[in-house]
Motif scaffolding. Structure first.
Motif, PDB file in Angstrom:
ATOM      1  N   THR A 573       0.859  -1.192   0.000  1.00 25.57           N
ATOM      2  CA  THR A 573       0.000   0.000   0.000  1.00 25.57           C
ATOM      3  C   THR A 573       0.891   1.236   0.000  1.00 25.57           C
ATOM      4  OG1 THR A 573      -0.029   0.201   2.413  1.00 25.57           O
ATOM      5  CG2 THR A 573      -1.776  -1.145   1.431  1.00 25.57           C
ATOM      6  N   ALA A 574       0.316   2.336  -0.487  1.00 19.09           N
ATOM      7  CA  ALA A 574       1.072   3.601  -0.485  1.00 19.09           C
ATOM      8  C   ALA A 574       0.092   4.739  -0.287  1.00 19.09           C
ATOM      9  CB  ALA A 574       1.800   3.757  -1.812  1.00 19.09           C
ATOM     10  N   GLU A 575       0.408   5.640   0.630  1.00 19.85           N
ATOM     11  CA  GLU A 575      -0.477   6.806   0.808  1.00 19.85           C
ATOM     12  C   GLU A 575       0.327   8.036   1.198  1.00 19.85           C
ATOM     13  OE1 GLU A 575      -2.610   6.731   4.833  1.00 19.85           O
ATOM     14  OE2 GLU A 575      -2.345   4.594   4.392  1.00 19.85           O
ATOM     15  N   ARG A 576      -0.278   9.193   0.932  1.00 17.31           N
ATOM     16  CA  ARG A 576       0.382  10.448   1.293  1.00 17.31           C
ATOM     17  C   ARG A 576       0.272  10.681   2.801  1.00 17.31           C
ATOM     18  NH1 ARG A 576       1.876  12.949  -3.154  1.00 17.31           N
ATOM     19  NH2 ARG A 576       0.795  12.343  -5.075  1.00 17.31           N
ATOM     20  N   ILE A 577       1.179  11.519   3.353  1.00 19.85           N
ATOM     21  CA  ILE A 577       1.121  11.850   4.781  1.00 19.85           C
ATOM     22  C   ILE A 577       0.710  13.311   4.896  1.00 19.85           C
ATOM     23  CG2 ILE A 577       2.489  12.089   6.891  1.00 19.85           C
ATOM     24  CD1 ILE A 577       4.284   9.837   5.825  1.00 19.85           C
ATOM     25  N   VAL A 578      -0.360  13.548   5.625  1.00 17.09           N
ATOM     26  CA  VAL A 578      -0.853  14.928   5.750  1.00 17.09           C
ATOM     27  C   VAL A 578       0.238  15.800   6.368  1.00 17.09           C
ATOM     28  CG1 VAL A 578      -2.653  16.388   6.756  1.00 17.09           C
ATOM     29  CG2 VAL A 578      -3.187  14.047   6.064  1.00 17.09           C
ATOM     30  N   GLY A 579       0.517  16.929   5.730  1.00 20.46           N
ATOM     31  CA  GLY A 579       1.495  17.871   6.278  1.00 20.46           C
ATOM     32  C   GLY A 579       2.938  17.545   5.906  1.00 20.46           C
ATOM     33  N   ALA A 580       3.158  16.479   5.131  1.00 21.39           N
ATOM     34  CA  ALA A 580       4.533  16.168   4.692  1.00 21.39           C
ATOM     35  C   ALA A 580       4.507  15.975   3.179  1.00 21.39           C
ATOM     36  CB  ALA A 580       5.034  14.908   5.392  1.00 21.39           C
ATOM     37  N   ASP A 581       4.801  17.072   2.458  1.00 16.98           N
ATOM     38  CA  ASP A 581       4.660  17.065   0.991  1.00 16.98           C
ATOM     39  C   ASP A 581       5.505  16.007   0.301  1.00 16.98           C
ATOM     40  OD1 ASP A 581       3.338  19.248   1.693  1.00 16.98           O
ATOM     41  OD2 ASP A 581       4.780  20.707   0.888  1.00 16.98           O
ATOM     42  N   LYS A 582       6.649  15.688   0.920  1.00 24.16           N
ATOM     43  CA  LYS A 582       7.575  14.823   0.198  1.00 24.16           C
ATOM     44  C   LYS A 582       7.467  13.348   0.560  1.00 24.16           C
ATOM     45  CE  LYS A 582      11.113  18.145  -0.891  1.00 24.16           C
ATOM     46  NZ  LYS A 582      12.464  18.611  -0.657  1.00 24.16           N
TER      47      LYS A 582
END
Ligand code: ME8
Length: 662
Positions: A573-582
């Motif tokens: 799985t892969a997801e973005r982290i809120v508040g960490a653009d990179k």
């Protein structure tokens, strides 16, 4: 400026040794250091005391857990505290340990005086005791939790020596009335007065249930209550029984957090009154630094460490943030985001940019020598007036401990100078005599303003202002400049500038936070593995020095290479982290288990495109937290081009998940 060098004595709390310093402790110590530097620049002879509070049941337990004698445990911890303050540039003039023999004598002496004057008697006490705060909680019932820290109370009965605190209700109230500035800020003063008006109960000041404490002479197994012991450290640091010789007592100000105001404004003056010793002039109780609206504490796991911040951004950045962001006296929130934002906007773009613009233009146009101002125009005088009037305002703000206001006033002048340069455009003026003359006036004006700003901001930003100072070719040490003699117009034309240097390199916010967090994780891991002072890395000498890649040795042996275990992993799985653009949060199958790993690839890979992809993973990297998210391993990527674009390493043939890379 005092005629004869007047003395000024200030203190931080004497910190507990059952933990290591976090930014809450750093805050009080930075405030104290700022006032120390400020007072020195006003001509005072200043002594600042800090130290370690080393007795009590907490230390007994922590030493037992560490499997070493208490004396060894506290020696290690005291060294860790002392050396951190040194590294951070906030060293003690007097570092007092409550296990120092001079301190032990001072506590026994204070007790003797109180006893001789009739304020000490023997009795029994049963009560609910908080072993973490080292205090009996009056009115608590068995089985209740501590109202301060929330942990369970313990019922204790002891034969004790009691201090007649009840006899001091009226003397204390009279003292507060006659010395309205004794307790600061005002709101805290009201709180304390109301408490004392409610009546004071006698206080037990010795213990028989604790072994690790200062013995009461001739009364073993009695040892002193930790607060009777620790408060006396302020006096023992400057001579104890011989305090008159040194001439530093009474203290001018005790800086403390609001958690310990009662001990400092009720017990401490009462002990001193009983002993007929002079009372401190002021207790300043500031608010708390909060993390996500909660007080920082080790037990909550939300502590922020000062060293990684100092390594990444420089200690001046942390000092500036703490004093600018929070109104002194009130609580304030700490966030890395706000810290880095302030760094980039106020330091890199503000002071740093003004200094580099001005000195680069002087280098280019005046062969690196301060130009001579020619005929002035009204806008030059406006700026001069602003800078001159900032001097008075800043001194007044510092005197009232209004640090944020003092910094606001200084930064208003910096902003005005920036605007002035942008409007006057000295770089666009030609090389004619008139053009050079005008350029000279403009650049002398901004250089003079920088000189004044450096002197005014020095107590808060000691390192970077000293660098601006030497950039401007000033040779006397900035810390010894007398603020009372500071005036507009003292910058001497013809002074050769110092060597140019970058003061505050701009940083990428996400990257800076990631680096700070990685360093903090490393420090916390190594501190819990081995609580030895030398086990943690030292503060880098310059800001962002840590941003440079660590030196790579020329060659390593195979024995080093095999330490790194790499395996084929498959992204589940892969997801973005809120508040960490990179950052992306991945779960990766490494054959034997599924791992959560954070990877700095969010700007170049869509999360969905990664599912099922096989990647190379370092699996034996110690877990760490990135932006608060645990990362257990590392996905390998090439870093391409000047911007370091990540390209995931992969395999040209199909490979089995979990295979080892060799
Ligand atoms: O109380 N925000 O020691 P201590 C701001 N040994 N300041 C903070 C803070 C926070 N989140 N956390 C701690 C003791 N502080 C006794 C003192 S004095 C004779 C004995 C600062 O290690 C603040 O100054 O618990 C607070 O009062 C102090 O650390 C408590 O330090």
């Amino acid at each position: 400026m005092p005629e004869r060098r007047e003395k000024f004595y200030l203190t931080t709390p004497i910190y507990y040794t059952n933990g290591l310093p976090h930014i809450g402790h750093t805050y009080t110590t930075v405030v104290c250091d700022t006032v120390r530097r400020y007072k020195r620049m006003r001509g005072y002879e200043v002594v600042m005391t800090t130290g370690t509070d080393e007795h009590g049941v907490n230390v007994e337990r922590a030493a037992k857990k560490a499997g070493i004698p208490e004396s060894e445990f506290v020696a290690n911890m005291a060294e860790a505290w002392r050396s951190l303050w040194d590294e951070l540039g906030i060293p003690a003039d007097e570092f007092v340990r409550t296990t120092d023999i001079e301190h032990v004598r001072a506590v026994q002496w204070l007790f003797k005086l109180c006893k001789e004057n009739g304020y000490v008697y023997k009795g029994h006490y049963t009560g609910q005791y908080c072993i973490y705060d080292n205090a009996f909680v009056s009115d608590a019932k068995p089985g209740e939790n501590c109202p301060d820290c929330g942990r369970p109370l313990e019922t204790l009965t002891e034969e004790n020596y009691f201090f007649k605190l009840s006899a001091f209700q009226k003397p204390l109230l009279d003292f507060y009335r006659k010395n309205p500035n004794f307790i600061q800020p005002e709101s805290r003063r009201n709180e304390v007065v109301t408490f004392v008006e409610g009546g004071l109960k006698d206080l037990s000041i010795t213990r028989t249930t604790i072994r690790w404490g200062i013995p009461v002479p001739g009364e073993e197994p009695h040892v002193f209550y930790v607060w009777f012991d620790a408060l006396t450290a302020y006096l023992s640091a400057v001579g104890g029984p011989d305090y008159e010789k040194r001439g530093m007592w009474p203290a001018d100000v005790h800086f403390v957090g609001k958690d310990i105001i009662r001990f400092h404004t009720v017990y401490w003056p009462a002990f001193l009154m009983a002993a007929m010793l002079p009372l401190p002039k002021q207790v300043w109780a500031h608010g708390w630094f909060l993390m996500d609206a909660a007080k920082m504490s080790k037990s909550k796991g939300n502590v922020v460490l000062p060293r990684p911040i100092a390594n990444m951004l420089g200690m001046d950045a942390l000092r500036y943030f703490m004093l600018r962001e929070v109104v002194f006296g009130q609580d304030g929130n700490f966030s890395y985001d706000a810290l880095v934002t302030r760094y980039n906007s106020d330091l890199a773009n503000g002071l740093g940019n003004l200094a580099s613009r001005t000195t680069a233009l002087i280098e280019k146009n005046f062969a690196g020598k301060v130009p001579k101002p020619a005929e002035r125009q009204p806008q030059d005088d406006v700026l001069a007036k602003e800078a001159q009037s900032a001097i008075g305002e800043v001194l007044e703000r510092f005197d009232k401990m209004e640090f944020a206001r003092a910094l606001e006033a200084i930064w208003a002048v910096i902003a005005a100078a920036d605007k002035y340069l942008t409007t006057e455009q000295p770089w666009a003026l030609g090389a004619s005599d008139a053009g050079q003359a005008r350029k000279g006036t403009i650049l002398w004006t901004t250089a003079e303003l920088l000189r004044i700003v450096s002197a005014l901001a020095h107590p808060v930003l000691p390192d970077s202002t000293a660098r601006v100072w030497s950039l401007l070719g000033q040779t006397i040490p900035l810390g010894s400049v007398e603020l009372d003699g500071l005036r507009w117009g003292q910058l001497v034309p013809g002074t050769p500038l110092g060597k140019s240097q970058t003061l505050f390199p701009r940083v990428d916010k996400t990257e800076a936070i990631e680096r700070i967090e990685a360093m903090a994780n490393e420090e916390l891991n190594s501190a819990s593995a081995a609580p030895k002072p030398a086990s943690v890395p030292a503060v880098a000498a310059t800001p962002a020095a840590a941003a440079a890649a660590p030196a790579v040795p020329d060659k390593i042996g195979i024995e080093d290479f095999v330490k790194v275990e790499m395996r084929v992993g498959q992204i589940k799985t892969a997801e973005r982290i809120v508040g960490a653009d990179k950052l992306l949060k991945l779960t990766v199958d490494i054959g034997t288990e599924i791992r959560q790993i954070c990877a700095g690839i969010a700007q170049y890979y869509e999360p969905e495109s990664l599912i099922g992809r096989k990647v190379a993973v370092v699996v034996n990297l110690a877990p760490r937290k990135l932006r608060g998210v645990e990362s257990n391993g590392m996905v390998i990527a090439a870093s391409v081009g000047p911007e370091g674009r990540p390209v995931l390493a992969g395999f040209l043939e199909d490979v089995e998940v979990g295979s080892r890379l060799k």
